[in-house]
Design a protein around this motif. Sequence first.
Motif, short mmCIF file in Angstrom:
data_model
loop_
_atom_site.label_atom_id
_atom_site.label_comp_id
_atom_site.label_asym_id
_atom_site.label_seq_id
_atom_site.Cartn_x
_atom_site.Cartn_y
_atom_site.Cartn_z
N SER A 160 -8.94 6.08 -0.42
CA SER A 160 -8.32 6.11 -1.74
C SER A 160 -8.79 4.92 -2.59
CB SER A 160 -6.80 6.02 -1.65
OG SER A 160 -6.32 7.11 -0.98
N TYR A 164 4.79 11.42 8.34
CA TYR A 164 3.38 11.53 7.94
C TYR A 164 2.80 12.84 8.48
CZ TYR A 164 2.91 6.71 6.29
OH TYR A 164 3.02 5.54 5.58
N ASP A 203 0.21 4.07 0.82
CA ASP A 203 -0.05 4.91 2.00
C ASP A 203 0.59 4.33 3.25
OD1 ASP A 203 -1.58 7.02 0.88
OD2 ASP A 203 -3.24 5.63 0.62
N ARG A 208 5.58 4.89 1.94
CA ARG A 208 5.47 6.03 1.02
C ARG A 208 6.81 6.26 0.33
NH1 ARG A 208 1.64 9.90 2.06
NH2 ARG A 208 3.22 11.52 1.98
N SER A 243 -6.03 8.94 9.83
CA SER A 243 -4.62 8.95 9.42
C SER A 243 -4.57 8.64 7.93
CB SER A 243 -3.82 7.90 10.19
OG SER A 243 -2.56 7.72 9.55
N ILE A 244 -3.58 9.21 7.29
CA ILE A 244 -3.35 8.89 5.87
C ILE A 244 -3.20 7.39 5.70
CG2 ILE A 244 -1.61 9.09 4.03
CD1 ILE A 244 -0.85 11.85 5.25
N SER A 245 -2.57 6.74 6.71
CA SER A 245 -2.26 5.32 6.59
C SER A 245 -3.46 4.40 6.83
CB SER A 245 -1.14 4.95 7.57
OG SER A 245 -1.57 5.22 8.90
N ASP A 280 -0.51 14.74 8.02
CA ASP A 280 -1.46 13.81 8.62
C ASP A 280 -2.01 14.41 9.93
OD1 ASP A 280 -2.84 11.60 9.52
OD2 ASP A 280 -1.27 10.17 9.02
N GLY A 297 -7.37 7.27 5.30
CA GLY A 297 -6.97 7.85 4.02
C GLY A 297 -6.75 6.78 2.97
N SER A 298 -6.06 5.73 3.37
CA SER A 298 -5.77 4.64 2.45
C SER A 298 -7.06 3.94 2.01
CB SER A 298 -4.84 3.64 3.14
OG SER A 298 -4.78 2.47 2.41
N ASP A 356 0.85 -1.20 0.00
CA ASP A 356 0.00 0.00 0.00
C ASP A 356 0.89 1.25 0.00
OD1 ASP A 356 -1.68 2.09 0.54
OD2 ASP A 356 -2.55 1.23 2.37
#
Length: 493
Positions: free
Chosen positions: A255, A318, A146, A149, A246-248, A324, A251-252, A144
């Motif tokens: 996406s 992040y 995310d 990165r 969190s982006i991780s 983030d 967010g992931s 992934d």
Amino acid sequence: MDAISGSVVLPRVKLSGSHRHLSSSHHFSPSCLQARSSISRCCHSSKSKEDVENLSTKAIIVSSSDSFDKRTSISGRSYLCGPHQKKKTLGQTFCSTGLCTYGVAATGSDPQVAEEKVGVLLLNLGGPETLNDVQPFLYNLFADPDIIRLPRPFQFLQRPLAQLISVLRAPKSKEGYASIGGGSPLRRITDEQANALKMALEAKDTHLNVYVGMRYWHPFTEDAVQKIKRDKITRLVVLPLYPQYSISTTGSSISVLQRLFREDAYLSTMPVSIIESLYKREGYIKSMADLIENELPIFLNPEEVMIFFSAHGVPVSYVEDAGDPYRDQMEECICLIMQELKARGIKNNHTLAYQSRVGPVQWLKPYTDEVLVELGQKGVKSLLAVPISFVSEHIETLEEIDMEYKELALESGIENWGRVPALGCTPSFITDLADAVLEALPSATAISTFQGASKEVDCDPLGYLAKMFFGSILAAVLFFSPKMILAFRNHLL
Ligand SMILES: C=CC1=C(C)c2cc3[nH]c(cc4nc(cc5[nH]c(cc1n2)c(C)c5CCC(=O)O)C(CCC(=O)O)=C4C)c(C)c3C=C
Ligand SMILES: [Fe+2]
């Protein structure tokens, strides 16, 4: 799990204006804007000068279905939502300036009453169900972008690197999963939460299909989306089961959803509402406070217990480079829980630390293991661990906290150890999720217009094989360089 199904008759809402990428309900609400410095003030926590300087310049958008004031601010409007959705006109909304309208009335179109089939999609991480699943699960996780990165020029290394890291980490991960019974309980618990949510919505006269979509293991988000399409769902609320964004994580997952919805003509026009975080919701905060309040009496001297929030970490980059909001939301969340406890007369000391770091980079500090040792050295004798970044039990509560950290704490001089359970199907929490769904429904909007096949699809098999081959060689060379070996030996393996 198959969808838990039902349907609800709602007036069809014609959505006005251009298609936004996401119906990210909260980004546009000024009341949700919060600077990290104000979070520090709120909690009276001691921050280093450097921290405060960093933070005061950064206003972070805290997105949440914040409903301490019982109104959810959605796209700059506030919606007053109640339990009996059927009896309400979906287009009617309440905002701070009075009664606002949305949808049918706002667009001036003729109201067209049609059978609306509403779905709720619970998003979660997923976990290996058997020890054989561990390596492929880890591959999905590390593949992934995310989670690992890589800078753009190195992105072709993502999959070979994921293959390598997953193979190398699998033995250690397997040991962990073996010690909690041979697999992750996440699927079972998330299915139970989906059932409980469906029932809570039914108790509020709302009959919806509830789906579960996992990011890294079965049932995958892709499968859930296929079911949503097959069931001819016409409106969807997306509820990631991560209290803080969190982006991780959230967010992931979002996406993936965005890509799937953009690729499909039917899905790309479906009104969707995404609940980006839960951590500010009154129901969530009160449920967490209840869990802590219930656990304190197991100690001989409850008022002397250190409340120890342990959050899953993310790499510092992040937060500091990619923006983030995870750390800010975490700190604000803890502040709100402590305020709630204080209002109940519980005035214990508390602290926050981050656990589960992976790989040779800096993660959010302080680290849980280091803080436990320090607290022991400082003479703290009783400690109540509170897992805070997830709403179900999982490997990091059952193995890392209950086994590793407990042992470390006891070795470090802490004599009395307790741990708050994860929220799971706690009724007040599930009821709050149901409220969050009802509040989010009116703001649903199409994710995007149909743009044909995704660009990410690797449609040239030879090119793909070549990338995998040369990428694996490069990844192996990098990975086995002496510096990497040293760093990974300490943190990854
Ligand atoms: C809010 C929660 C989580 C964040 C943030 C998060 C970020 C993150 N995680 C990894 C690497 C791993 N995570 C693993 C398991 C795992 N992670 C979360 C939650 C968050 N992760 C959960 C709930 C679980 C457990 C799932 C289960 O099976 O019960 C694992 C696998 C387990 C292990 O080997 O330790 C890895 C690896 C990274 C790199 C990251 C942020 C970049
Ligand atoms: Fe994780």
